[in-house]
Write a protein that holds these residues in place. Structure first.
Motif, mmCIF file in Angstrom:
data_model
loop_
_atom_site.group_PDB
_atom_site.id
_atom_site.type_symbol
_atom_site.label_atom_id
_atom_site.label_comp_id
_atom_site.label_asym_id
_atom_site.label_seq_id
_atom_site.Cartn_x
_atom_site.Cartn_y
_atom_site.Cartn_z
ATOM 1 N N ASP A 1 6.770 24.849 9.926
ATOM 2 C CA ASP A 1 6.921 24.934 11.870
ATOM 3 C C ASP A 1 6.868 23.121 12.719
ATOM 4 O O ASP A 1 6.739 23.355 13.113
ATOM 5 C CB ASP A 1 7.188 25.632 12.688
ATOM 6 N N ARG A 2 6.143 22.677 11.254
ATOM 7 C CA ARG A 2 5.222 21.195 12.536
ATOM 8 C C ARG A 2 5.879 20.729 11.213
ATOM 9 O O ARG A 2 5.418 20.344 9.542
ATOM 10 C CB ARG A 2 3.730 21.570 12.784
ATOM 11 N N THR A 3 6.050 19.367 11.426
ATOM 12 C CA THR A 3 6.652 18.079 10.663
ATOM 13 C C THR A 3 6.062 16.819 10.906
ATOM 14 O O THR A 3 5.823 16.314 12.851
ATOM 15 C CB THR A 3 8.359 18.147 9.967
ATOM 16 N N TYR A 4 6.132 16.204 10.133
ATOM 17 C CA TYR A 4 5.693 14.183 10.600
ATOM 18 C C TYR A 4 6.875 13.281 10.095
ATOM 19 O O TYR A 4 6.856 13.759 8.566
ATOM 20 C CB TYR A 4 4.396 14.230 10.200
ATOM 21 N N TYR A 5 7.476 12.230 11.136
ATOM 22 C CA TYR A 5 8.230 11.545 10.161
ATOM 23 C C TYR A 5 7.537 9.741 10.687
ATOM 24 O O TYR A 5 6.770 10.065 11.804
ATOM 25 C CB TYR A 5 9.479 11.476 10.084
ATOM 26 N N GLU A 6 7.431 9.246 9.723
ATOM 27 C CA GLU A 6 7.124 7.532 9.842
ATOM 28 C C GLU A 6 8.225 7.579 10.892
ATOM 29 O O GLU A 6 9.756 7.304 10.727
ATOM 30 C CB GLU A 6 6.540 7.105 8.561
ATOM 31 N N ASP A 7 7.699 5.844 11.577
ATOM 32 C CA ASP A 7 8.717 6.361 12.335
ATOM 33 C C ASP A 7 10.459 4.747 11.422
ATOM 34 O O ASP A 7 11.219 5.549 12.270
ATOM 35 C CB ASP A 7 8.621 4.489 12.915
ATOM 36 N N SER A 8 10.316 4.198 11.022
ATOM 37 C CA SER A 8 11.294 3.829 10.121
ATOM 38 C C SER A 8 12.238 4.775 9.118
ATOM 39 O O SER A 8 13.544 3.866 9.024
ATOM 40 C CB SER A 8 10.466 2.976 8.540
ATOM 41 N N VAL A 9 11.597 6.293 9.424
ATOM 42 C CA VAL A 9 12.861 7.037 8.712
ATOM 43 C C VAL A 9 13.524 7.879 9.909
ATOM 44 O O VAL A 9 14.068 8.933 8.820
ATOM 45 C CB VAL A 9 11.950 7.730 7.423
ATOM 46 N N LYS A 10 13.114 8.071 10.260
ATOM 47 C CA LYS A 10 12.883 9.452 12.084
ATOM 48 C C LYS A 10 14.472 9.149 11.656
ATOM 49 O O LYS A 10 15.222 8.199 11.364
ATOM 50 C CB LYS A 10 12.472 8.862 12.504
ATOM 51 N N GLY A 11 15.209 10.142 12.076
ATOM 52 C CA GLY A 11 17.193 10.550 12.048
ATOM 53 C C GLY A 11 17.415 10.074 10.992
ATOM 54 O O GLY A 11 19.161 10.303 10.968
ATOM 55 N N GLU B 1 0.773 -0.996 0.201
ATOM 56 C CA GLU B 1 -0.117 0.050 0.086
ATOM 57 C C GLU B 1 0.694 1.314 0.005
ATOM 58 O O GLU B 1 2.120 1.590 0.458
ATOM 59 C CB GLU B 1 -1.081 0.251 1.180
ATOM 60 N N ARG B 2 0.289 2.189 -0.836
ATOM 61 C CA ARG B 2 0.878 3.578 -0.248
ATOM 62 C C ARG B 2 0.406 4.279 0.806
ATOM 63 O O ARG B 2 -0.597 4.390 1.613
ATOM 64 C CB ARG B 2 0.240 4.536 -1.349
ATOM 65 N N ASP B 3 2.088 4.639 1.442
ATOM 66 C CA ASP B 3 2.282 4.645 2.826
ATOM 67 C C ASP B 3 2.796 6.648 2.605
ATOM 68 O O ASP B 3 3.962 6.544 2.338
ATOM 69 C CB ASP B 3 3.451 4.217 3.978
ATOM 70 N N VAL B 4 2.350 7.123 3.683
ATOM 71 C CA VAL B 4 3.277 8.439 4.499
ATOM 72 C C VAL B 4 4.274 7.943 4.753
ATOM 73 O O VAL B 4 5.225 6.988 5.534
ATOM 74 C CB VAL B 4 2.548 9.103 5.510
ATOM 75 N N VAL B 5 5.600 9.162 3.869
ATOM 76 C CA VAL B 5 6.499 8.712 4.630
ATOM 77 C C VAL B 5 7.191 10.303 5.490
ATOM 78 O O VAL B 5 7.619 9.914 6.823
ATOM 79 C CB VAL B 5 7.743 9.260 3.236
ATOM 80 N N ALA B 6 6.368 11.247 5.140
ATOM 81 C CA ALA B 6 6.409 12.653 5.491
ATOM 82 C C ALA B 6 5.778 13.565 4.974
ATOM 83 O O ALA B 6 5.294 13.439 4.227
ATOM 84 C CB ALA B 6 8.145 13.212 5.606
ATOM 85 N N ALA B 7 5.413 14.820 6.538
ATOM 86 C CA ALA B 7 4.885 15.704 5.941
ATOM 87 C C ALA B 7 5.423 16.948 6.757
ATOM 88 O O ALA B 7 6.093 17.045 7.677
ATOM 89 C CB ALA B 7 3.110 15.168 6.237
ATOM 90 N N ILE B 8 4.849 17.725 6.255
ATOM 91 C CA ILE B 8 5.006 19.070 6.638
ATOM 92 C C ILE B 8 4.020 20.251 6.075
ATOM 93 O O ILE B 8 3.169 20.004 5.579
ATOM 94 C CB ILE B 8 5.838 19.385 5.744
ATOM 95 N N ASN B 9 3.666 21.161 7.340
ATOM 96 C CA ASN B 9 3.250 21.895 7.171
ATOM 97 C C ASN B 9 3.306 23.158 6.397
ATOM 98 O O ASN B 9 4.225 23.333 5.840
ATOM 99 C CB ASN B 9 2.280 22.056 8.728
ATOM 100 N N TRP B 10 2.863 23.916 5.997
ATOM 101 C CA TRP B 10 3.080 24.921 5.325
ATOM 102 C C TRP B 10 3.796 26.394 5.312
ATOM 103 O O TRP B 10 4.648 26.413 4.233
ATOM 104 C CB TRP B 10 1.488 26.574 5.673
ATOM 105 N N ASN B 11 4.433 26.298 6.825
ATOM 106 C CA ASN B 11 6.194 26.726 6.850
ATOM 107 C C ASN B 11 7.037 26.107 7.555
ATOM 108 O O ASN B 11 8.419 26.377 7.475
ATOM 109 C CB ASN B 11 5.051 28.118 7.144
#
Length: 128
Positions: free
Chosen positions: A56-66, A44-54
């Motif tokens: 200052d907020r980001t998200y990372y899937e556990d396997s790619v953190k760091g 399936e298609r899974d999220v890797v990372a995401a970012i808000n408009w500027n």
């Protein structure tokens, strides 16, 4: 309507690095939340990372953190995914996605159905 074009994919050895770019058309790209997703064959298609408009907020899937870093340059209408210490299991087609959030600028979106616009994808292959 925004159009997204990914670039920067390719073949790299394990432990190597790539930087993906997602270039967007349109003057209001700074209002868009953006995500990077990937899809490996048969998965399936899974999220890797995401970012808000500027950024200052980001998200990372556990396997790619760091290892992966998402960033954006709104002046250039571009979002980047810096990928370091690549592993064979990172092999996939990588897609960027965007959604105009208007006044809800602080939100980070991590589910694929939340996004409205998608790029065509870029292949990343990591050899062992």
């Amino acid at each position: 309507q925004v159009q997204l074009v990914e670039s920067g994919g390719g073949l790299v050895q394990a432990g190597g690095s790539l930087r993906l770019s997602c270039a967007a058309s349109g003057r209001t790209f700074s209002r868009y939340a953006v995500g990077w997703f990937r899809q490996a064959p048969g998965k399936e298609r899974d999220v890797v990372a995401a970012i808000n408009w500027n950024g200052d907020r980001t998200y990372y899937e556990d396997s790619v953190k760091g290892r992966f870093t998402i960033s954006r340059d709104n002046a250039l209408n571009t979002v980047y995914l810096q990928m370091n210490s690549l592993k064979p299991e990172d092999t996939a087609v990588y897609y960027c996605a965007a959604k105009d959030l208007g006044s809800r600028l602080s939100i980070v979106l991590v589910l694929d159905y939340e996004y409205e616009h998608w790029g065509q994808g870029t292949q990343v292959t990591v050899s062992s």
